[in-house]
Design a protein around this motif. Sequence first.
Motif, PDB file in Angstrom:
ATOM      1  N   THR A  31      46.787  30.603  50.931  1.00 56.21           N
ATOM      2  CA  THR A  31      47.432  29.299  50.769  1.00 56.21           C
ATOM      3  C   THR A  31      47.586  28.859  49.316  1.00 56.21           C
ATOM      4  N   ALA A  32      46.980  29.577  48.378  1.00 59.55           N
ATOM      5  CA  ALA A  32      47.064  29.191  46.968  1.00 59.55           C
ATOM      6  C   ALA A  32      48.507  29.246  46.474  1.00 59.55           C
ATOM      7  N   VAL A  33      48.867  28.308  45.630  1.00 58.93           N
ATOM      8  CA  VAL A  33      50.224  28.286  45.082  1.00 58.93           C
ATOM      9  C   VAL A  33      50.457  29.486  44.183  1.00 58.93           C
ATOM     10  N   SER A  34      49.527  29.751  43.282  1.00 59.43           N
ATOM     11  CA  SER A  34      49.618  30.904  42.374  1.00 59.43           C
ATOM     12  C   SER A  34      48.268  31.609  42.378  1.00 59.43           C
ATOM     13  N   PRO A  35      48.030  32.491  43.336  1.00 61.95           N
ATOM     14  CA  PRO A  35      46.701  33.089  43.490  1.00 61.95           C
ATOM     15  C   PRO A  35      46.267  33.923  42.287  1.00 61.95           C
ATOM     16  N   LEU A  36      45.078  33.586  41.789  1.00 57.75           N
ATOM     17  CA  LEU A  36      44.477  34.301  40.671  1.00 57.75           C
ATOM     18  C   LEU A  36      43.095  34.779  41.111  1.00 57.75           C
ATOM     19  N   VAL A  37      42.896  36.075  41.103  1.00 55.46           N
ATOM     20  CA  VAL A  37      41.660  36.675  41.599  1.00 55.46           C
ATOM     21  C   VAL A  37      40.949  37.380  40.454  1.00 55.46           C
ATOM     22  N   LEU A  56      45.554  43.236  47.891  1.00 60.66           N
ATOM     23  CA  LEU A  56      45.872  41.830  48.130  1.00 60.66           C
ATOM     24  C   LEU A  56      47.369  41.565  48.074  1.00 60.66           C
ATOM     25  N   ALA A  57      48.090  42.393  47.333  1.00 59.52           N
ATOM     26  CA  ALA A  57      49.539  42.202  47.228  1.00 59.52           C
ATOM     27  C   ALA A  57      50.239  42.414  48.560  1.00 59.52           C
ATOM     28  N   ARG A  58      49.574  43.046  49.502  1.00 57.29           N
ATOM     29  CA  ARG A  58      50.180  43.238  50.824  1.00 57.29           C
ATOM     30  C   ARG A  58      50.349  41.905  51.552  1.00 57.29           C
ATOM     31  N   VAL A  59      49.478  40.933  51.233  1.00 53.23           N
ATOM     32  CA  VAL A  59      49.594  39.611  51.864  1.00 53.23           C
ATOM     33  C   VAL A  59      50.100  38.555  50.879  1.00 53.23           C
ATOM     34  N   ARG A  60      49.859  38.766  49.581  1.00 49.72           N
ATOM     35  CA  ARG A  60      50.361  37.856  48.547  1.00 49.72           C
ATOM     36  C   ARG A  60      50.921  38.708  47.408  1.00 49.72           C
ATOM     37  N   PRO A  61      52.189  39.093  47.489  1.00 46.60           N
ATOM     38  CA  PRO A  61      52.778  40.002  46.490  1.00 46.60           C
ATOM     39  C   PRO A  61      52.648  39.514  45.053  1.00 46.60           C
ATOM     40  N   GLU A  62      52.545  38.175  44.873  1.00 43.29           N
ATOM     41  CA  GLU A  62      52.504  37.622  43.520  1.00 43.29           C
ATOM     42  C   GLU A  62      51.094  37.476  42.968  1.00 43.29           C
ATOM     43  N   VAL A  63      50.086  37.957  43.666  1.00 42.00           N
ATOM     44  CA  VAL A  63      48.704  37.771  43.245  1.00 42.00           C
ATOM     45  C   VAL A  63      48.443  38.411  41.881  1.00 42.00           C
ATOM     46  N   GLU A  64      47.714  37.699  41.033  1.00 44.69           N
ATOM     47  CA  GLU A  64      47.286  38.217  39.733  1.00 44.69           C
ATOM     48  C   GLU A  64      45.796  38.548  39.800  1.00 44.69           C
ATOM     49  N   PHE A 105      29.555  35.427  33.619  1.00 42.74           N
ATOM     50  CA  PHE A 105      29.471  34.401  34.649  1.00 42.74           C
ATOM     51  C   PHE A 105      30.217  33.126  34.285  1.00 42.74           C
ATOM     52  N   GLU A 106      30.556  32.964  33.014  1.00 42.52           N
ATOM     53  CA  GLU A 106      31.322  31.770  32.615  1.00 42.52           C
ATOM     54  C   GLU A 106      32.791  31.883  33.028  1.00 42.52           C
ATOM     55  N   VAL A 107      33.247  33.092  33.382  1.00 39.42           N
ATOM     56  CA  VAL A 107      34.589  33.370  33.897  1.00 39.42           C
ATOM     57  C   VAL A 107      35.686  32.736  33.034  1.00 39.42           C
ATOM     58  N   PRO A 108      35.855  33.214  31.815  1.00 37.22           N
ATOM     59  CA  PRO A 108      36.926  32.685  30.972  1.00 37.22           C
ATOM     60  C   PRO A 108      38.285  33.200  31.453  1.00 37.22           C
ATOM     61  N   LEU A 109      39.242  32.287  31.618  1.00 39.45           N
ATOM     62  CA  LEU A 109      40.566  32.670  32.094  1.00 39.45           C
ATOM     63  C   LEU A 109      41.636  32.076  31.190  1.00 39.45           C
ATOM     64  N   PRO A 110      42.775  32.749  31.061  1.00 37.98           N
ATOM     65  CA  PRO A 110      43.844  32.268  30.178  1.00 37.98           C
ATOM     66  C   PRO A 110      44.292  30.866  30.532  1.00 37.98           C
ATOM     67  N   GLY A 111      44.465  30.044  29.500  1.00 39.95           N
ATOM     68  CA  GLY A 111      44.961  28.698  29.708  1.00 39.95           C
ATOM     69  C   GLY A 111      43.998  27.787  30.443  1.00 39.95           C
ATOM     70  N   GLY A 112      42.722  28.198  30.546  1.00 37.41           N
ATOM     71  CA  GLY A 112      41.754  27.382  31.246  1.00 37.41           C
ATOM     72  C   GLY A 112      41.963  27.319  32.747  1.00 37.41           C
ATOM     73  N   ARG A 113      42.713  28.289  33.297  1.00 36.62           N
ATOM     74  CA  ARG A 113      42.985  28.288  34.736  1.00 36.62           C
ATOM     75  C   ARG A 113      41.692  28.467  35.531  1.00 36.62           C
ATOM     76  N   SER A 114      41.720  28.029  36.778  1.00 32.75           N
ATOM     77  CA  SER A 114      40.618  28.255  37.695  1.00 32.75           C
ATOM     78  C   SER A 114      40.967  29.424  38.608  1.00 32.75           C
ATOM     79  N   THR A 140      30.896  29.461  40.770  1.00 35.64           N
ATOM     80  CA  THR A 140      31.671  28.568  41.638  1.00 35.64           C
ATOM     81  C   THR A 140      32.264  27.408  40.855  1.00 35.64           C
ATOM     82  N   GLY A 141      31.671  27.085  39.726  1.00 38.46           N
ATOM     83  CA  GLY A 141      32.227  26.050  38.869  1.00 38.46           C
ATOM     84  C   GLY A 141      33.554  26.426  38.246  1.00 38.46           C
ATOM     85  N   ARG A 142      33.924  27.712  38.365  1.00 42.36           N
ATOM     86  CA  ARG A 142      35.198  28.178  37.817  1.00 42.36           C
ATOM     87  C   ARG A 142      36.249  28.401  38.905  1.00 42.36           C
ATOM     88  N   LEU A 143      35.941  27.945  40.123  1.00 42.80           N
ATOM     89  CA  LEU A 143      36.875  28.097  41.226  1.00 42.80           C
ATOM     90  C   LEU A 143      37.833  26.918  41.339  1.00 42.80           C
TER      91      LEU A 143
END
Length: 274
Positions: A31-37, A56-64, A105-114, A140-143
Amino acid sequence: MPHGTITRGTTNTNRLRRVDRWIATLPALRTAVSPLVVDLGYGASGVTAFELQHRLARVRPEVEVVGLEISPERVATALDQLRSVHAGSTGFAADAPVSFALGGFEVPLPGGRSATVIRAFNVLRQYDEAEVPAAWRRMTGRLEPAGTLVEGTCDEIGRVASWVALGVDGPQTFTLSLRLAELERPSIVAERLPKVLIHRNVDGERVHALLVELDRAWRHNAPLSVYGPRQRWVAAVRTLGASGWPVLGPAARWRLGELTLPWSSVAPRGFAWE
């Protein structure tokens, strides 16, 4: 600096296939708009991140997918692999949206995305049990608000696995997944329980009671082996449910050698999320 301790780095092709196919069913992903895994602590090779995106692309082709490691050398190795993927010299899609970076564990992601989903497998085995809740809370704080952390353990070739699924409010479910062919007893998973449970397989703990009852149900349904291990496993899961364990469905997942229960069914005595 990345937060965490470097792992052994053990990596094998298809090692995480069981948890990957389970992640593909998660509402958070679908259900995510722009799934980021995030593939957190992928090890000495980036192959598990490529496999994760492919599945995962089999169910969400746009998944990153973003692979994170606290070892600069491992990140460099994965980036070399990524260049080979982009060059079309591997079995993965040349345009697969996979990237690698330094992180723990701090899970740094581009643009501060969750993150929509964080898969953290075989990363907490070397920690003390008392350190697990803090690591869980940090991840979980980065979800995203509806995101899922999947933290667990598996054997070297991916035939035995178990994991805990957590949301931003804490643990939700516990799952074990076994290769049913030639399975002698389900309690073999005791060797590959998540860190928070592996030392709790003793009298008086819920996870111990679960494994005892599951072994009993497996033995009870041994006559069904003539129809194959899947039929025997499904019957064993039904027997477990009939004895009062709150088994979660659907039954189609049981046929894959899976069993999922609410976290409260196995939570260690004295465990506190807060």
